[in-house]
Design a protein around this motif. Structure first.
Motif, PDB file in Angstrom:
ATOM      1  N   GLN A 133      -5.826   1.538  -3.016  1.00 53.46           N
ATOM      2  CA  GLN A 133      -5.577   0.261  -3.675  1.00 53.46           C
ATOM      3  C   GLN A 133      -4.491  -0.525  -2.972  1.00 53.46           C
ATOM      4  O   GLN A 133      -3.413  -0.006  -2.720  1.00 53.46           O
ATOM      5  CB  GLN A 133      -5.139   0.477  -5.116  1.00 53.46           C
ATOM      6  CG  GLN A 133      -6.246   0.814  -6.058  1.00 53.46           C
ATOM      7  CD  GLN A 133      -5.753   0.772  -7.501  1.00 53.46           C
ATOM      8  OE1 GLN A 133      -4.571   0.863  -7.777  1.00 53.46           O
ATOM      9  NE2 GLN A 133      -6.681   0.637  -8.423  1.00 53.46           N
ATOM     10  N   LEU A 134      -4.803  -1.776  -2.673  1.00 50.67           N
ATOM     11  CA  LEU A 134      -3.801  -2.711  -2.165  1.00 50.67           C
ATOM     12  C   LEU A 134      -3.296  -3.514  -3.349  1.00 50.67           C
ATOM     13  O   LEU A 134      -4.052  -3.850  -4.256  1.00 50.67           O
ATOM     14  CB  LEU A 134      -4.436  -3.695  -1.182  1.00 50.67           C
ATOM     15  CG  LEU A 134      -4.791  -3.181   0.189  1.00 50.67           C
ATOM     16  CD1 LEU A 134      -5.559  -4.252   0.940  1.00 50.67           C
ATOM     17  CD2 LEU A 134      -3.551  -2.801   0.953  1.00 50.67           C
ATOM     18  N   THR A 185      -4.000   5.673  -2.837  1.00 50.28           N
ATOM     19  CA  THR A 185      -3.914   5.089  -1.505  1.00 50.28           C
ATOM     20  C   THR A 185      -5.117   4.219  -1.166  1.00 50.28           C
ATOM     21  O   THR A 185      -5.192   3.675  -0.091  1.00 50.28           O
ATOM     22  CB  THR A 185      -3.758   6.183  -0.433  1.00 50.28           C
ATOM     23  OG1 THR A 185      -4.873   7.062  -0.517  1.00 50.28           O
ATOM     24  CG2 THR A 185      -2.476   6.940  -0.599  1.00 50.28           C
ATOM     25  N   LEU A 219       0.872  -1.169   0.000  1.00 49.52           N
ATOM     26  CA  LEU A 219       0.000   0.000   0.000  1.00 49.52           C
ATOM     27  C   LEU A 219       0.907   1.216   0.000  1.00 49.52           C
ATOM     28  O   LEU A 219       1.731   1.369   0.903  1.00 49.52           O
ATOM     29  CB  LEU A 219      -0.916   0.021   1.222  1.00 49.52           C
ATOM     30  CG  LEU A 219      -1.847   1.225   1.339  1.00 49.52           C
ATOM     31  CD1 LEU A 219      -2.866   1.228   0.205  1.00 49.52           C
ATOM     32  CD2 LEU A 219      -2.567   1.224   2.672  1.00 49.52           C
TER      33      LEU A 219
END
Length: 190
Positions: free
Chosen positions: A100-101, A98, A60
């Motif tokens: 999205q993993l 921020t 992340l």
């Protein structure tokens, strides 16, 4: 996804040197910590004749953490008893990047570079930061599909997500405006 393999990583689960650890205090610009726990995987593509030792890397922004390799986990590794949840700080300036993993399942190899088995980007569930959630009642607990580097099916990972607000974010907002109470006079009895 530019490179197809990574060199064998050390036993340290964090590959980011400048990021705070999960035990470090949360800064005032942080809403709290996103907790991520890859539980297990299934239907991973086999990378050869020998049993695989898969591990899961989660990224992340500029922080990457990983589970330990599941010895002889092959195509269905289970990390539930091997690793604790991964903690990622969530900034007050949350934007599309921020949210999205990046998940990547790798095969830990002794004599060559670790091999990528499957990858995916995962969006934060709606309301993750605003709704209360815990490890026992997570905001998200489901299978996520992986793709191979060639774009084919690469198996699935069972992922648990929840959000732990920081003390500053959880505290009620108190206005700093001064209140003037009206003066009440009592009638005199003389």
């Amino acid at each position: 996804m530019a490179s197809t393999s990574l060199s064998r990583s050390s036993s340290v689960s964090s590959t980011s040197s400048s990021s705070p650890s999960s035990s470090s205090p949360v800064s005032s610009s942080t809403l709290g910590m996103l907790m991520v726990q890859p539980v297990r995987a299934r239907s991973l593509p086999s990378s050869g004749l020998v049993k695989m030792d898969p591990y899961c890397m989660v990224s992340l922004v500029r922080r990457t953490l990983q589970t330990p390799p599941a010895p002889k986990g092959h195509t269905c590794p289970d990390w539930s008893s091997m690793s604790s949840p991964m903690a990622f700080p969530v900034s007050t300036t949350v934007n599309n990047v921020t949210r999205q993993l990046y998940l990547q399942v790798m095969d830990s190899c002794k004599y060559k570079d670790d091999e990528v088995l499957g990858t995916t980007y995962m969006e934060f569930p709606k309301g993750l930061v605003s709704a209360p959630s815990t490890q026992d009642a997570p905001a998200f607990f489901d299978w996520v599909e992986l793709k191979s580097l060639a774009g084919r099916y690469g198996g699935q990972v069972l992922v648990r997500l929840w959000f732990e607000p920081s003390a500053a974010a959880a505290a009620p907002v108190v206005s700093s405006a001064a209140f003037v109470l009206p003066t009440v006079s009592t009638p005199s009895t003389t």
